[in-house]
Scaffold this motif. Structure first.
Motif, PDB file in Angstrom:
ATOM      1  N   ALA B  91       0.623  -1.222  -0.040  1.00 48.18           N
ATOM      2  CA  ALA B  91       0.019  -0.135  -0.079  1.00 48.18           C
ATOM      3  C   ALA B  91       0.867   1.292  -0.061  1.00 48.18           C
ATOM      4  O   ALA B  91       0.656   2.326  -0.699  1.00 48.18           O
ATOM      5  CB  ALA B  91      -0.801   0.082   1.076  1.00 48.18           C
ATOM      6  N   SER B  92       1.992   1.150   0.825  1.00 51.55           N
ATOM      7  CA  SER B  92       2.976   2.464   0.798  1.00 51.55           C
ATOM      8  C   SER B  92       3.321   2.675  -0.716  1.00 51.55           C
ATOM      9  O   SER B  92       3.714   3.811  -1.286  1.00 51.55           O
ATOM     10  CB  SER B  92       3.988   2.635   1.786  1.00 51.55           C
ATOM     11  OG  SER B  92       4.660   1.154   1.765  1.00 51.55           O
ATOM     12  N   LEU B  93       3.962   1.548  -1.132  1.00 53.06           N
ATOM     13  CA  LEU B  93       4.341   1.720  -2.664  1.00 53.06           C
ATOM     14  C   LEU B  93       3.619   2.324  -3.575  1.00 53.06           C
ATOM     15  O   LEU B  93       3.703   3.212  -4.429  1.00 53.06           O
ATOM     16  CB  LEU B  93       4.956   0.411  -3.287  1.00 53.06           C
ATOM     17  CG  LEU B  93       6.184  -0.293  -2.884  1.00 53.06           C
ATOM     18  CD1 LEU B  93       6.471  -1.532  -3.105  1.00 53.06           C
ATOM     19  CD2 LEU B  93       7.564   0.599  -3.155  1.00 53.06           C
ATOM     20  N   ALA B  94       2.148   1.694  -3.626  1.00 51.63           N
ATOM     21  CA  ALA B  94       1.387   2.032  -4.719  1.00 51.63           C
ATOM     22  C   ALA B  94       0.752   3.515  -4.265  1.00 51.63           C
ATOM     23  O   ALA B  94       0.664   4.284  -5.209  1.00 51.63           O
ATOM     24  CB  ALA B  94      -0.019   1.193  -4.763  1.00 51.63           C
ATOM     25  N   GLY B  95       0.539   3.789  -2.884  1.00 52.43           N
ATOM     26  CA  GLY B  95       0.212   5.059  -2.732  1.00 52.43           C
ATOM     27  C   GLY B  95       0.996   6.123  -2.907  1.00 52.43           C
ATOM     28  O   GLY B  95       0.656   7.339  -3.395  1.00 52.43           O
ATOM     29  N   ILE B 150      -3.434  -6.866  -0.165  1.00 57.18           N
ATOM     30  CA  ILE B 150      -3.107  -5.403  -0.260  1.00 57.18           C
ATOM     31  C   ILE B 150      -4.598  -4.924  -0.403  1.00 57.18           C
ATOM     32  O   ILE B 150      -4.863  -4.801  -1.600  1.00 57.18           O
ATOM     33  CB  ILE B 150      -2.078  -5.092  -1.369  1.00 57.18           C
ATOM     34  CG1 ILE B 150      -0.673  -5.728  -1.249  1.00 57.18           C
ATOM     35  CG2 ILE B 150      -2.031  -3.499  -1.754  1.00 57.18           C
ATOM     36  CD1 ILE B 150       0.280  -5.300  -2.590  1.00 57.18           C
ATOM     37  N   GLY B 151      -4.970  -4.175   0.416  1.00 59.72           N
ATOM     38  CA  GLY B 151      -6.274  -3.677   0.591  1.00 59.72           C
ATOM     39  C   GLY B 151      -6.460  -2.387  -0.217  1.00 59.72           C
ATOM     40  O   GLY B 151      -5.590  -1.540  -0.135  1.00 59.72           O
ATOM     41  N   ALA B 152      -7.491  -2.397  -1.044  1.00 56.86           N
ATOM     42  CA  ALA B 152      -7.558  -0.857  -2.062  1.00 56.86           C
ATOM     43  C   ALA B 152      -7.473   0.258  -1.020  1.00 56.86           C
ATOM     44  O   ALA B 152      -7.363   1.153  -1.321  1.00 56.86           O
ATOM     45  CB  ALA B 152      -8.862  -1.091  -2.790  1.00 56.86           C
ATOM     46  N   LEU B 153      -8.429   0.001   0.034  1.00 60.00           N
ATOM     47  CA  LEU B 153      -8.727   1.231   1.084  1.00 60.00           C
ATOM     48  C   LEU B 153      -7.246   1.500   1.622  1.00 60.00           C
ATOM     49  O   LEU B 153      -6.954   2.832   1.861  1.00 60.00           O
ATOM     50  CB  LEU B 153      -9.556   0.729   2.161  1.00 60.00           C
ATOM     51  CG  LEU B 153      -9.753   1.960   3.332  1.00 60.00           C
ATOM     52  CD1 LEU B 153     -10.583   2.889   2.581  1.00 60.00           C
ATOM     53  CD2 LEU B 153     -10.504   1.218   4.408  1.00 60.00           C
ATOM     54  N   ASN B 154      -6.309   0.684   2.050  1.00 59.00           N
ATOM     55  CA  ASN B 154      -4.968   0.986   2.405  1.00 59.00           C
ATOM     56  C   ASN B 154      -4.398   1.792   1.457  1.00 59.00           C
ATOM     57  O   ASN B 154      -3.692   2.656   1.770  1.00 59.00           O
ATOM     58  CB  ASN B 154      -4.240  -0.458   2.932  1.00 59.00           C
ATOM     59  CG  ASN B 154      -5.123  -0.864   4.143  1.00 59.00           C
ATOM     60  OD1 ASN B 154      -5.508  -0.207   4.764  1.00 59.00           O
ATOM     61  ND2 ASN B 154      -4.849  -2.336   4.237  1.00 59.00           N
ATOM     62  N   VAL B 155      -4.319   1.353   0.269  1.00 66.32           N
ATOM     63  CA  VAL B 155      -3.559   2.266  -0.848  1.00 66.32           C
ATOM     64  C   VAL B 155      -4.086   3.501  -1.120  1.00 66.32           C
ATOM     65  O   VAL B 155      -3.360   4.547  -0.869  1.00 66.32           O
ATOM     66  CB  VAL B 155      -3.873   1.653  -2.219  1.00 66.32           C
ATOM     67  CG1 VAL B 155      -3.240   2.413  -3.335  1.00 66.32           C
ATOM     68  CG2 VAL B 155      -3.342   0.040  -2.193  1.00 66.32           C
ATOM     69  N   LEU B 156      -5.561   3.735  -0.665  1.00 62.97           N
ATOM     70  CA  LEU B 156      -6.009   4.957  -0.747  1.00 62.97           C
ATOM     71  C   LEU B 156      -5.513   5.814   0.618  1.00 62.97           C
ATOM     72  O   LEU B 156      -5.507   7.009   0.429  1.00 62.97           O
ATOM     73  CB  LEU B 156      -7.536   5.193  -1.059  1.00 62.97           C
ATOM     74  CG  LEU B 156      -8.009   4.259  -2.412  1.00 62.97           C
ATOM     75  CD1 LEU B 156      -9.245   4.148  -2.528  1.00 62.97           C
ATOM     76  CD2 LEU B 156      -7.289   5.129  -3.761  1.00 62.97           C
ATOM     77  N   LEU B 157      -5.766   5.307   1.704  1.00 65.81           N
ATOM     78  CA  LEU B 157      -5.109   5.987   2.780  1.00 65.81           C
ATOM     79  C   LEU B 157      -3.888   6.607   2.584  1.00 65.81           C
ATOM     80  O   LEU B 157      -3.458   7.441   3.010  1.00 65.81           O
ATOM     81  CB  LEU B 157      -5.414   4.974   3.989  1.00 65.81           C
ATOM     82  CG  LEU B 157      -6.536   4.862   4.768  1.00 65.81           C
ATOM     83  CD1 LEU B 157      -6.484   3.789   5.730  1.00 65.81           C
ATOM     84  CD2 LEU B 157      -6.935   6.169   5.386  1.00 65.81           C
ATOM     85  N   ARG B 159      -2.094   7.007  -0.056  1.00 64.24           N
ATOM     86  CA  ARG B 159      -2.106   8.019  -1.007  1.00 64.24           C
ATOM     87  C   ARG B 159      -2.414   9.375  -0.385  1.00 64.24           C
ATOM     88  O   ARG B 159      -1.684  10.237  -0.779  1.00 64.24           O
ATOM     89  CB  ARG B 159      -3.033   7.897  -2.216  1.00 64.24           C
ATOM     90  CG  ARG B 159      -2.816   8.610  -3.255  1.00 64.24           C
ATOM     91  CD  ARG B 159      -4.187   8.872  -4.416  1.00 64.24           C
ATOM     92  NE  ARG B 159      -5.432   8.982  -3.566  1.00 64.24           N
ATOM     93  CZ  ARG B 159      -6.758   9.116  -4.228  1.00 64.24           C
ATOM     94  NH1 ARG B 159      -6.662   8.542  -5.459  1.00 64.24           N
ATOM     95  NH2 ARG B 159      -7.897   9.083  -3.582  1.00 64.24           N
ATOM     96  N   ASN B 160      -3.409   9.407   0.383  1.00 66.66           N
ATOM     97  CA  ASN B 160      -3.702  10.716   1.161  1.00 66.66           C
ATOM     98  C   ASN B 160      -2.753  11.023   1.994  1.00 66.66           C
ATOM     99  O   ASN B 160      -2.383  12.252   1.932  1.00 66.66           O
ATOM    100  CB  ASN B 160      -5.084  10.435   1.869  1.00 66.66           C
ATOM    101  CG  ASN B 160      -6.179  10.496   0.936  1.00 66.66           C
ATOM    102  OD1 ASN B 160      -6.157  10.705  -0.225  1.00 66.66           O
ATOM    103  ND2 ASN B 160      -7.448  10.088   1.746  1.00 66.66           N
ATOM    104  N   ALA B 274     -11.449   6.946   8.182  1.00 61.65           N
ATOM    105  CA  ALA B 274     -12.784   6.727   7.988  1.00 61.65           C
ATOM    106  C   ALA B 274     -13.368   7.656   7.296  1.00 61.65           C
ATOM    107  O   ALA B 274     -14.097   7.554   6.366  1.00 61.65           O
ATOM    108  CB  ALA B 274     -13.499   6.261   9.128  1.00 61.65           C
ATOM    109  N   VAL B 275     -13.051   9.066   7.647  1.00 60.47           N
ATOM    110  CA  VAL B 275     -13.484  10.193   6.852  1.00 60.47           C
ATOM    111  C   VAL B 275     -13.196  10.351   5.540  1.00 60.47           C
ATOM    112  O   VAL B 275     -13.847  10.646   4.843  1.00 60.47           O
ATOM    113  CB  VAL B 275     -13.521  11.498   8.024  1.00 60.47           C
ATOM    114  CG1 VAL B 275     -13.875  12.653   6.929  1.00 60.47           C
ATOM    115  CG2 VAL B 275     -14.264  11.331   9.143  1.00 60.47           C
ATOM    116  N   LYS B 276     -11.656  10.346   5.371  1.00 59.01           N
ATOM    117  CA  LYS B 276     -11.143  10.208   4.204  1.00 59.01           C
ATOM    118  C   LYS B 276     -11.486   9.233   3.092  1.00 59.01           C
ATOM    119  O   LYS B 276     -11.603   9.578   2.039  1.00 59.01           O
ATOM    120  CB  LYS B 276      -9.553  10.631   4.396  1.00 59.01           C
ATOM    121  CG  LYS B 276      -9.239  11.688   4.731  1.00 59.01           C
ATOM    122  CD  LYS B 276      -7.819  11.996   4.585  1.00 59.01           C
ATOM    123  CE  LYS B 276      -7.149  13.061   5.625  1.00 59.01           C
ATOM    124  NZ  LYS B 276      -5.791  12.525   6.090  1.00 59.01           N
ATOM    125  N   GLY B 277     -11.269   7.917   3.864  1.00 57.95           N
ATOM    126  CA  GLY B 277     -11.495   7.027   2.853  1.00 57.95           C
ATOM    127  C   GLY B 277     -13.022   6.756   2.193  1.00 57.95           C
ATOM    128  O   GLY B 277     -13.055   6.422   1.252  1.00 57.95           O
TER     129      GLY B 277
END
Lengths: 300, 277
Positions: B91-95, B150-157, B159-160, B274-277
């Motif tokens: 998730a950190s690589l992709a983010g 690798i959870g999609a939510l973690n990638v987006l977290l 990324r933010n 939670a608010v951002k995701g």
């Protein structure tokens, strides 16, 4: 080495174009292989008569027609729908009240916050086992009821009481989780608003309705969306309290329980379970859109 | 409200908080109490005995005699540890790529993760199960880990988190001639430790607590994770709630300890995420 020094710009450009994809590869690979691809095969299988060991052939809409005549489908749809209707109002309101309770900085309040979060940390299986023991005919709750002079209640013996017990468990498990989301939102509410209202003589209830609720309204919508989708997909609570067959005469089966039951095993009806999965997906998405749309309308 | 809290309000608040405490934590304490009651004690006593008369650890040995509870715990630990590593790294690589690198196709890559987020796992478990069977991975712990590796939510977290970093912190490194990898490891990653911790905690909890997927993909009881094993315990030995109670305490204790240690990170991140995701 020579070539390297002669064309540094081009090398750098290639590097810049390729390296982002190397960063993305693991994440994109996993998500594509185990989320997006299975979704596409689910859509495809929903129109076939596939079984666990046979790929099946195209049958058009037959799975969906079978669904209309499947009594268990209607029972499951009813239960999952009721779950949303009864669970969501409580998960929107109770955690907000809880957040207001622990929002104020008082000595020891952080302890209470973490303690209220305990049910979220514990696995749903653990929690359901604990509740199963408490709700038992001879369990703690009936002990308390007897103490108060009320007769024993067969919480897990009656189809409706069982479903209500599972709902109560879901609400209870969500309290801490949604409380945290509300706490984050409350942190952004300007204190002056409350103070001004208090100076104007507004009581606690009045301040709650005309200051707090408007300030956290978008968070309430978010909680509504999240909890309605997860209530609709309920599996573990009911599966564990009611047993794999879904309580008395299967009357407590939910949609995801039906998916699990029909789609697995050596003779699982993969095609039919995929069609059911598509129904779960579609309704979950509609619920999410519905709630978010309601929010946008009110903004105008 | 304006200046200080009145004594009445304080008393009322503490009273209410204690009430909620009893409702949220009480059931766990009741379970702990049940697990410590000896076989000679009537657990159905009326009125209920809140404390065991003669506390004993026999039930913990008893539950291990009936199901290999330590083996299940080890299975769960392996799954959870693997899930933490794959999620934190992936998730950190992709983010990072989504937030800080400019390249063609970035938008589509981002959309793929959002799309994955919209697909409820419950609606694809049958397809995942079929897939694992085709790969001959079903009934292995690898199959338990893979779908959530690798959870999609973690990638987006992630990324933010990376997107919120000021650009200046990387500029110096660029001028020094650091390449992408060096900037990622030495500059960006240390700046998002908080979010990384949240992803790690969530990954651990998610894997340790998951029930539906391991229930579907595991069939040999040697490979069960704790949740699936406990379900089995529940079904077969419902007659002795002391043993079931001991099993649940074994399953929940490590998580509660971990949570108590890391709750500071947790509370900061859960709300934000939670608010951002």
């Amino acid at each position: 080495m020579d070539r390297h020094s002669r064309r540094p710009a081009s090398r750098a450009r290639t590097h810049r174009a390729v390296s982002p994809w190397l960063f993305l590869l693991p994440g994109l690979g996993i998500v594509a292989a185990f989320n997006l691809y299975p979704f596409l095969t689910t859509v495809h299988k929903a129109f076939t008569d596939a079984r666990t060991l046979t790929p099946g052939t195209w049958v058009g809409l037959r799975n969906f027609q079978d669904m209309l005549e499947d009594e268990q489908f209607w029972v499951a749809l009813r239960n999952s729908g009721l779950y949303v209707l009864l669970v969501v109002p409580f998960t929107v309101l109770l955690p907000l009240l809880l957040a207001l309770l622990v929002h104020k900085q008082l000595p020891g309040v952080t302890f209470f916050r973490s303690a209220f979060y305990t049910p979220v940390v514990a696995s749903v299986v653990v929690v359901a086992l604990i509740w199963g023991w408490m709700l038992d005919d001879r369990g703690l709750l009936n002990g308390i009821l007897r103490f108060l002079g009320a007769g024993p209640v067969a919480f897990l013996g009656d189809e409706w009481l069982l479903l209500l017990s599972a709902m109560a468990l879901t609400v209870w498990r969500g309290l801490g989780y949604y409380m945290i989301i509300y706490l984050a939102a409350l942190a952004n509410v300007p204190r002056e608003l409350h103070e001004a209202a208090a100076v104007d003589g507004a009581g606690a209830l009045r301040r709650f309705v005309s200051v707090t609720v408007p300030a956290v309204r978008s968070t309430m919508v978010l909680v509504g969306a999240l909890s309605s989708v997860s209530a609709f997909k309920v599996f573990a609570e009911v599966h564990l309290l009611a047993g794999p067959t879904g309580g008395p005469a299967g009357q407590d089966t939910t949609l995801v329980m039906l998916v699990q039951r029909t789609g697995t095993g050596l003779n699982g009806r993969v095609g039919y379970a995929s069609a059911l999965s598509l129904v779960v997906f579609t309704i979950a998405l509609l619920l999410m859109l519905l709630v978010l749309r309601a929010d946008r309308k009110e903004d105008r | 409200m304006t200046t200080r809290t009145s004594a009445w309000e304080k008393a009322l608040r503490y009273l209410l908080m204690l009430g909620v405490l009893a409702v949220t934590v009480g059931p766990f304490l009741w379970q702990l109490s049940t697990s410590l009651k000896s076989t000679t004690e009537d657990i159905y006593a009326y009125p209920p005995n809140l404390l065991p008369e003669q506390p004993t650890l026999d039930n913990y040995a008893g539950v291990a005699d009936i199901i290999p509870v330590w083996r299940y715990a080890l299975n769960s630990l392996q799954v959870a540890a693997a899930n933490v590593v794959t999620n934190v790294v992936g998730a950190s690589l992709a983010g990072y790529a989504l937030a800080r690198l400019r390249f063609r196709g970035r938008r589509i890559a981002g959309l793929a993760f959002v799309a994955a987020l919209l697909v409820p796992l419950e609606s694809i478990v049958i397809a995942q199960f079929t897939m694992m069977r085709d790969l001959q991975l079903n009934d292995t712990l690898i199959a338990v880990v893979l779908p959530g590796a690798i959870g999609a939510l973690n990638v987006l977290l992630m990324r933010n988190a990376f997107a919120n970093l000021p650009y200046e912190i990387e500029e110096a490194a660029v001028i020094d001639g650091a390449n992408v990898w060096q900037r990622f490891v030495r500059v960006a990653l240390p700046s998002v430790r908080g979010t990384l911790a949240v992803v790690a905690i969530f990954a651990f909890m998610g894997a340790w607590d998951d029930f539906l997927w391991p229930l579907i993909v595991l069939s040999d009881s040697d490979n069960f994770t704790l949740t699936v094993g406990l379900n089995f315990l529940h079904g077969t030995f419902q007659q002795n709630p002391r043993l079931v109670a001991a099993g649940t305490v074994i399953a929940v204790a490590p998580l509660l300890v971990m949570f108590a240690c890391l709750q500071r990170y947790f509370f900061r991140g859960v709300g934000e995420g939670a608010v951002k995701g």
